[in-house]
Design a protein around this motif. Structure first.
Motif, mmCIF file in Angstrom:
data_model
loop_
_atom_site.group_PDB
_atom_site.id
_atom_site.type_symbol
_atom_site.label_atom_id
_atom_site.label_comp_id
_atom_site.label_asym_id
_atom_site.label_seq_id
_atom_site.Cartn_x
_atom_site.Cartn_y
_atom_site.Cartn_z
ATOM 1 N N THR A 33 19.892 -64.473 4.005
ATOM 2 C CA THR A 33 20.350 -62.862 4.541
ATOM 3 C C THR A 33 20.971 -62.172 3.190
ATOM 4 O O THR A 33 21.536 -61.061 3.522
ATOM 5 C CB THR A 33 21.063 -62.840 5.797
ATOM 6 N N ASP A 34 21.313 -62.987 2.105
ATOM 7 C CA ASP A 34 22.129 -62.423 1.003
ATOM 8 C C ASP A 34 21.166 -62.073 -0.005
ATOM 9 O O ASP A 34 20.535 -62.926 -1.003
ATOM 10 C CB ASP A 34 23.046 -63.319 0.686
ATOM 11 N N ARG A 35 20.802 -60.840 -0.522
ATOM 12 C CA ARG A 35 19.952 -60.544 -1.365
ATOM 13 C C ARG A 35 20.358 -60.703 -2.871
ATOM 14 O O ARG A 35 19.512 -60.694 -3.754
ATOM 15 C CB ARG A 35 19.744 -58.894 -1.174
ATOM 16 N N SER A 36 21.659 -61.069 -2.922
ATOM 17 C CA SER A 36 22.148 -61.223 -4.371
ATOM 18 C C SER A 36 22.107 -62.654 -4.682
ATOM 19 O O SER A 36 22.219 -62.838 -5.983
ATOM 20 C CB SER A 36 23.760 -60.709 -4.602
ATOM 21 N N THR A 37 21.580 -63.315 -3.772
ATOM 22 C CA THR A 37 21.530 -64.871 -4.279
ATOM 23 C C THR A 37 20.069 -65.324 -3.635
ATOM 24 O O THR A 37 19.338 -66.283 -4.543
ATOM 25 C CB THR A 37 22.315 -65.858 -3.803
ATOM 26 N N CYS A 38 19.358 -64.976 -2.835
ATOM 27 C CA CYS A 38 18.410 -65.566 -2.359
ATOM 28 C C CYS A 38 16.860 -65.668 -3.133
ATOM 29 O O CYS A 38 16.219 -66.360 -3.046
ATOM 30 C CB CYS A 38 17.886 -65.287 -0.732
ATOM 31 N N PRO A 39 17.072 -64.468 -3.924
ATOM 32 C CA PRO A 39 15.713 -64.317 -4.943
ATOM 33 C C PRO A 39 15.692 -65.537 -6.081
ATOM 34 O O PRO A 39 14.746 -65.768 -6.586
ATOM 35 C CB PRO A 39 15.631 -62.959 -5.450
ATOM 36 N N LEU A 40 16.799 -66.016 -6.202
ATOM 37 C CA LEU A 40 17.347 -66.797 -7.457
ATOM 38 C C LEU A 40 16.545 -68.368 -7.459
ATOM 39 O O LEU A 40 16.057 -68.734 -8.485
ATOM 40 C CB LEU A 40 18.720 -67.022 -7.809
ATOM 41 N N PHE A 41 16.523 -68.940 -6.203
ATOM 42 C CA PHE A 41 16.533 -70.424 -6.213
ATOM 43 C C PHE A 41 15.223 -70.951 -5.731
ATOM 44 O O PHE A 41 14.655 -70.181 -4.753
ATOM 45 C CB PHE A 41 17.528 -70.846 -5.498
ATOM 46 N N GLY A 42 14.689 -71.967 -5.833
ATOM 47 C CA GLY A 42 13.416 -72.504 -5.623
ATOM 48 C C GLY A 42 13.856 -74.361 -5.502
ATOM 49 O O GLY A 42 14.966 -74.458 -5.880
ATOM 50 N N ASP A 43 12.984 -74.903 -5.021
ATOM 51 C CA ASP A 43 13.121 -76.503 -4.785
ATOM 52 C C ASP A 43 12.092 -77.059 -5.867
ATOM 53 O O ASP A 43 11.148 -76.499 -6.191
ATOM 54 C CB ASP A 43 12.518 -76.851 -3.344
ATOM 55 N N GLY A 44 12.573 -78.354 -6.400
ATOM 56 C CA GLY A 44 11.622 -79.104 -7.096
ATOM 57 C C GLY A 44 12.288 -80.342 -7.910
ATOM 58 O O GLY A 44 13.530 -80.459 -7.826
ATOM 59 N N ALA A 45 11.596 -81.238 -8.612
ATOM 60 C CA ALA A 45 12.132 -82.314 -9.195
ATOM 61 C C ALA A 45 11.313 -82.681 -10.478
ATOM 62 O O ALA A 45 10.095 -82.616 -10.405
ATOM 63 C CB ALA A 45 11.954 -83.721 -8.337
ATOM 64 N N GLY A 46 12.088 -83.192 -11.351
ATOM 65 C CA GLY A 46 11.443 -83.696 -12.642
ATOM 66 C C GLY A 46 12.219 -84.975 -12.668
ATOM 67 O O GLY A 46 13.381 -84.907 -13.056
ATOM 68 N N ALA A 47 11.401 -85.906 -13.564
ATOM 69 C CA ALA A 47 11.765 -87.184 -13.937
ATOM 70 C C ALA A 47 11.441 -87.684 -15.281
ATOM 71 O O ALA A 47 10.227 -87.488 -15.752
ATOM 72 C CB ALA A 47 11.601 -88.333 -12.995
ATOM 73 N N VAL A 48 12.382 -88.389 -15.962
ATOM 74 C CA VAL A 48 11.926 -88.821 -17.401
ATOM 75 C C VAL A 48 12.434 -90.250 -17.496
ATOM 76 O O VAL A 48 13.283 -90.691 -16.701
ATOM 77 C CB VAL A 48 12.551 -88.089 -18.629
ATOM 78 N N LEU A 49 11.446 -90.885 -18.173
ATOM 79 C CA LEU A 49 11.706 -92.534 -18.453
ATOM 80 C C LEU A 49 12.525 -92.584 -20.035
ATOM 81 O O LEU A 49 11.885 -91.858 -20.945
ATOM 82 C CB LEU A 49 10.478 -93.091 -18.644
ATOM 83 N N MET B 84 16.855 -79.387 -3.682
ATOM 84 C CA MET B 84 16.211 -78.541 -2.644
ATOM 85 C C MET B 84 17.140 -77.488 -2.446
ATOM 86 O O MET B 84 18.051 -77.389 -1.541
ATOM 87 C CB MET B 84 16.205 -79.531 -1.406
ATOM 88 N N MET B 85 17.200 -76.527 -3.586
ATOM 89 C CA MET B 85 18.185 -75.142 -3.283
ATOM 90 C C MET B 85 17.914 -74.395 -1.963
ATOM 91 O O MET B 85 18.696 -73.848 -1.462
ATOM 92 C CB MET B 85 18.081 -74.385 -4.211
ATOM 93 N N SER B 86 16.640 -74.472 -1.477
ATOM 94 C CA SER B 86 16.437 -73.610 -0.145
ATOM 95 C C SER B 86 17.398 -74.158 1.090
ATOM 96 O O SER B 86 17.476 -73.351 1.998
ATOM 97 C CB SER B 86 14.964 -73.826 0.296
ATOM 98 N N ALA B 87 17.858 -75.486 0.960
ATOM 99 C CA ALA B 87 18.592 -75.998 2.065
ATOM 100 C C ALA B 87 20.152 -75.112 1.959
ATOM 101 O O ALA B 87 20.824 -75.484 2.683
ATOM 102 C CB ALA B 87 18.910 -77.426 1.921
ATOM 103 N N ILE B 88 20.524 -74.761 0.872
ATOM 104 C CA ILE B 88 21.884 -73.996 0.771
ATOM 105 C C ILE B 88 21.792 -72.736 0.365
ATOM 106 O O ILE B 88 22.681 -72.135 -0.192
ATOM 107 C CB ILE B 88 22.762 -74.899 -0.273
ATOM 108 N N THR B 89 20.606 -71.964 0.375
ATOM 109 C CA THR B 89 20.429 -70.788 0.139
ATOM 110 C C THR B 89 20.427 -69.710 1.304
ATOM 111 O O THR B 89 19.784 -70.145 2.453
ATOM 112 C CB THR B 89 19.119 -70.325 -0.687
ATOM 113 N N ASP B 90 21.526 -68.847 1.167
ATOM 114 C CA ASP B 90 21.427 -67.760 2.250
ATOM 115 C C ASP B 90 20.336 -66.753 2.236
ATOM 116 O O ASP B 90 20.608 -65.753 1.578
ATOM 117 C CB ASP B 90 22.793 -67.068 2.131
#
Ligand code: UT7
Length: 331
Positions: free
Chosen positions: A153-169, A145-151
């Motif tokens: 107000t910082d244009r150099s990092t905030c466009p980069l990240f998103g949230d998600g999960a993937g699992a394999v067996l 959940m990258m939105s929890a640690i994304t600033d």
């Protein structure tokens, strides 16, 4: 005794519904859709908005879908490894919380922290437990959940990240399929270029660390970019040569989705075509440990048993690695 390989026998995924578009980001910081598309290649990312939800909840959703798709009962799972850098809390491990919520009553579980290489490192770790012959069903989940640690107000990092999960067996097989090889590397000299400055034992949380915005991702983008291109390409080419994989007999490259320009540069070094590269960065951005399983999930229907696949990742640490997979099933 025949060699046991660990085969991926199913994939589950979860993406939050909310789409944070470049247009909306342009209202938060001084940027534009044109700049983000040209320099990074992201159009939108998914954001977990519910305030009572966290990384473990996305992991549970991905695992529930995985269990359903593979007709597996929760009590059959022996082990869960959760790759994440956004745990629900510093402790206990998010994997413990996921196991409880998904009712994996017979599984032991632990977290693995390797940032954007998290899924590659966790997959190779999980594979070793299966190859030992002692473990029959291992889940590897990459959730962030990258939105929890994304600033934002910082244009150099905030466009980069998103949230998600993937699992394999992962399950054992004596066929020549599954996780065939890996090359994983770390170098702590990279620790200054991509990190969270506070919140650990070196710099515990304080009013000062909060006021200085030290609980967010900080990155020297140019340096990380340079290392990401060279290190990811190095391990991808090395694993190709070691296993007699050529551009002709490689079905897919599954690269970590951090920046479209990094992905293109790695593909060029491998001398492969863009049609051989899994790409979904435009839809989800960089979901850290979830990018690679989310790619496998999106492309699952196109995969055929016996396909040669190379996974490649680079992340904070620095960490980087590649996995050679022979795909185990037709969808
Ligand atoms: O997944 C883990 C690993 N992480 C990565 O792989 C990320 C690696 N790094 C990158 O992807 C790129 O370095 C970024 C996308 C983060 C930045 O791209 P860049 O081409 O390296 O840009 P830059 O940092 O050198 O900045 C170039 C210019 C600067 O302006 P000046 O100083 O030339 O006037 C920045 O202020 O672009 C400016 N800039 C922006 N402009 C509009 C930086 N961010 C933005 C923005 N919108 N969002």
């Amino acid at each position: 005794m025949q060699n046991i390989h660990a085969a991926i026998t199913g994939i589950g995924a979860f993406l939050p519904e909310y789409r944070l578009t470049n247009e909306e980001i342009s209202t938060m910081v001084d940027t534009s859709d044109e700049w983000i598309m040209q320099r990074i290649g992201i159009k939108e990312r998914r954001i977990l908005k519910e305030s009572d939800k966290a990384t473990s909840d996305m992991g549970v959703e991905a695992i529930n879908q995985l269990l359903q798709k593979t007709n597996t009962s929760p009590d059959e799972i022996d082990l869960v490894i959760c790759a994440t850098i956004t745990p629900d809390r510093p402790f206990p491990a998010t994997a413990n919380i996921i196991s409880r919520k998904a009712r994996l009553t017979n599984a032991w579980s632990f977290d693995l922290s390797a940032a954007c290489s998290g899924f590659v490192f966790a997959l190779t770790t999980g594979a070793k437990f299966v190859e030992s012959g002692q473990y029959k069903k291992v889940i590897v989940v990459g959730a962030d959940m990258m939105s929890a640690i994304t600033d934002y107000t910082d244009r150099s990092t905030c466009p980069l990240f998103g949230d998600g999960a993937g699992a394999v067996l992962l399950e054992p097989t004596t066929e020549e399929i599954g996780v065939m090889d890996h090359i994983n590397r770390t170098d702590g000299k990279g620790r200054h270029y991509l990190h969270m400055k506070a919140g650990g034992s070196k710099r515990p949380a304080s009013i000062e660390t909060i006021q200085n915005r030290e609980h967010f991702v900080h990155q020297d983008g140019k340096t990380v970019f340079k290392y990401a291109v060279s290190r990811m390409a190095d391990v991808a080419v090395e694993i190709m040569e070691k296993n007699d994989i050529t551009p002709e007999n490689l079905a897919w490259l599954v690269p970590h989705q951090a920046n479209m320009r990094i992905i293109d540069a790695v593909a060029r070094r491998m001398q492969i075509d863009s049609e051989q590269v899994m790409i979904n960065i435009q839809k989800y951005g960089n979901t850290t440990a979830a990018t690679i399983p989310l790619c496998l999930y999106d492309y699952e229907k196109q995969l055929k048993k016996g396909d040669n696949i190379i996974l490649a990742a680079f992340g904070a640490g620095f960490t980087w690695g590649s996995v050679y997979l022979k795909w185990a099933y037709n969808s």
